[in-house]
Enzyme design. Sequence first.
Site, PDB file in Angstrom:
ATOM      1  N   ARG A  31       0.816  -1.412   0.020  1.00 41.30           N
ATOM      2  CA  ARG A  31       0.128  -0.145  -0.132  1.00 41.30           C
ATOM      3  C   ARG A  31       0.981   1.088  -0.080  1.00 41.30           C
ATOM      4  NH1 ARG A  31      -2.134   2.993   4.569  1.00 41.30           N
ATOM      5  NH2 ARG A  31      -3.632   4.450   3.941  1.00 41.30           N
ATOM      6  N   ARG A  49     -10.702  20.006   6.547  1.00 39.16           N
ATOM      7  CA  ARG A  49      -9.407  20.431   7.164  1.00 39.16           C
ATOM      8  C   ARG A  49      -9.639  21.860   7.812  1.00 39.16           C
ATOM      9  NH1 ARG A  49      -5.439  16.759   8.241  1.00 39.16           N
ATOM     10  NH2 ARG A  49      -5.526  15.112   6.973  1.00 39.16           N
ATOM     11  N   LYS A  51     -13.343   2.799  -0.179  1.00 38.42           N
ATOM     12  CA  LYS A  51     -13.217   2.658   1.391  1.00 38.42           C
ATOM     13  C   LYS A  51     -14.323   3.219   1.857  1.00 38.42           C
ATOM     14  CE  LYS A  51      -9.207   4.405   2.920  1.00 38.42           C
ATOM     15  NZ  LYS A  51      -7.973   5.246   3.182  1.00 38.42           N
ATOM     16  N   THR A  61      -6.878  -0.663   9.719  1.00 37.70           N
ATOM     17  CA  THR A  61      -6.702   0.103  10.643  1.00 37.70           C
ATOM     18  C   THR A  61      -6.514  -0.319  12.266  1.00 37.70           C
ATOM     19  OG1 THR A  61      -8.149   1.729   9.553  1.00 37.70           O
ATOM     20  CG2 THR A  61      -7.507   2.395  11.513  1.00 37.70           C
TER      21      THR A  61
END
Length: 596
Positions: free
Chosen positions: A104, A164, A331, A389
Amino acid sequence: MIRGAISIASRRSAAIGGNTFFAAASTATAGRRPISATAFSAISARTRPTLQSSVGLDSDDEGDAMVPNNCHGSLTKIVATIGPTSEQLPVLQELVHAGMTVMRLNFSHATVEEVELRTTNLKACKGRHAPANELPCYGGSTPEDGPDNNVRATLLDTRGPEIRTGKLANDHSGHETVTFEAGATVTLHTDEVWADKGSTNEDLYVNYANLHKSVVPGMKVLLDDGAIILTATAVESDKDYHGTVTCTVDNTGELRSRAGVNLPGAETDLPAMSEKDKLDIKYGMTKDVDFVAASFIQNADGVRDIRKYMQGCARELGWHASQPLPLIISKIESTTGVKNFDEILEESDGIMVARGDLGVEIPIQTVTNAQKEMVAACNAAGKPVIVATQMLESMAKNPRPTRAEVADVTNAVYDGADAVMLSGETAKGRYPVDTVKMMSNIIKSAEKFENRRDDLVIPHIGKWKTTDNHAEITLAKSAVTAAQERSAKAILVLTSRGTLPRFVSAYRPTVPIISFCPNGKVAKQLMLNRGVHPVVGLNGVSMPKRPIRAIRHAVEMGFIEEGDDVVVATMEADEDMGTIATLKVATVPEGILSQS
C-alpha cells in the site's frame, strides 16, 4: 450487487468436461452451549488433544504462533503500508518473504520520489520461491515463463476530499498549537479571507465551503479525529455562500494547524476526487498500480466518476483498449458511505472497511457490527474485502502485539475477510518485518483452528450468492464442491483473464487456489482474492499438457505432494464448440518431478 441464493453444498450431480461427481449435503454445525465447570472437567480424553493442539501443547514447537512462513501457508492476504522504515530493498525483501502480498502506498503523505523508490524496490524483490531457488511460486513465474519473479501487487490509497481546518495564526514552525477550553465558543468560517488571517481558538477556518448547508444546530463537529468535540449551536443556513457555524467546545484540548474535520451524520456534497487525487491516480497509472483505494466514497456515482476518469487517463496515456485499468477498492469511512453501502458495493471491484475515520463518523461501539455486515455482504457479492486500521497498532513500538489485537485479526479471518491491512505499523514502526510475520502467523493459526473446530467458529453467512449460471460460475462452484468431496489439497485454475479464479475464491474453499496466469498484470490483480496464489506460467505449453504441467509446478512449489488429490479447472477454447469448461480430479502420480 449480485443477488440470489445458491448453495455449493446442495445435493446435486454435475457433469463438466466429461467429469462427473456428486456433491453431498453439508452437515449442520452443532449449536453453541455454555460449558459448566463440571462438564469441562469431564471432557473426554478424545476431546482433550483437540484443546491441546489448539494452543500448541501437543507438539515440540511453540504452537500455531510459530507456524513457518512457507509459500502455501495461508488463504487470507496481507496488505502492508510501505513507508520510511520499510522502503529500502533489504527490508522490503524481508516483508515479501514474511507474507506481504500487496504493497500500500499512502498518497496522503508519500512524495513522488518516495513512490519511485518503493515501486522500484518492490519490482526488485524476489518471491519466496523465485527462480534463484529453482522453484516457481505464487508471486513468481514458472521456469518457462521468464523474469516475472515477483507479482506482489501495488495499491494506491488516495487522500480523498478531506475537510480540514486552516493554518493557525503565527504558526511559523508548523508545530504550534492552540488550546480550546470546554464551554468556550468558537466560530467556524469557510471564507478564504479567514484562511489568510490564520485560525485561533475563537475563529477557526474550515476548507469546506458548504459547511453551513451540511450542519444543523445540535450536530457534532469533530476536530483532529475527535480529540476536540464541538456542538453546533447556530448556523447561517440562509446564506448561499460562506455561512458561519457557531459552536460550543465540549472538551478541553490542543489543536494543531490543518487538523482533520469530521461531521458525523452530516450529508456532504464533496466530490469523489480532489484535484490532488486526480493527479495522483494518473501518476499511479504510469507506475502500473493494480488497485486504487478510493477514500471517503459516499455513493455509487463517486465510483463511476473515478472509473470514467481512469478511462480518460488510459486514453491520454496511449493504453491499448485491452489493458486492464486499476481495480477500484472503495473505502467505507463515513456515515453516508454506510447508508449507501449496497450501491457502492455493486459498482466497486472491492471494499475496504476503513475503521479509523469510520470510528469517528459512527458510534465507535458499532464499528465491529458494521465490519461484520460489510464483510458478509462482500462475501455474498463475490468481491474482495480488506479490513483495515490499528490491527497490530502496538507493534509500531513494541515487538509483540496485545491480546486484543491478536483477537481482532483472528476475528477478521473468522468473519471472512479476504485481506487484513497494516498501516503505521509497517510504514513507520520499529518492527515492520516482525509485524508482518506476526500477522501471518495469526492468520495461519486462525485458519487452522477454523478448519479443525468449525463447531466453535460461526460459519460464514456471506458465501457468494448468485443467480447467474454461465459456464465459469458453474465450473467454479463444481471445483470447490469436488475439492471438498475428495479432500483435495489444492485447486489448480488455468486462466487467461483472471475471472475463473475470482469465482472459485468467491465460493470460499478451504484449500489454496493456484492460478496460472498469462502475464503479471492478471496475476497481480488476483492478489487480493482470498486463497488465490497467482503464478505467471504455462505460456507456450499445449492445452493437453497444461494440467499435468500445472500439477508438477504445484508440487515444486510445495502446495501438494505425490499421492494428494487435486482439482484442475480450466476454460478451454475449441474450434468447433467455442469455449469448454473442463474439470479434472486427479491424484498426483509418483515420480512426477522426474517426468519430462
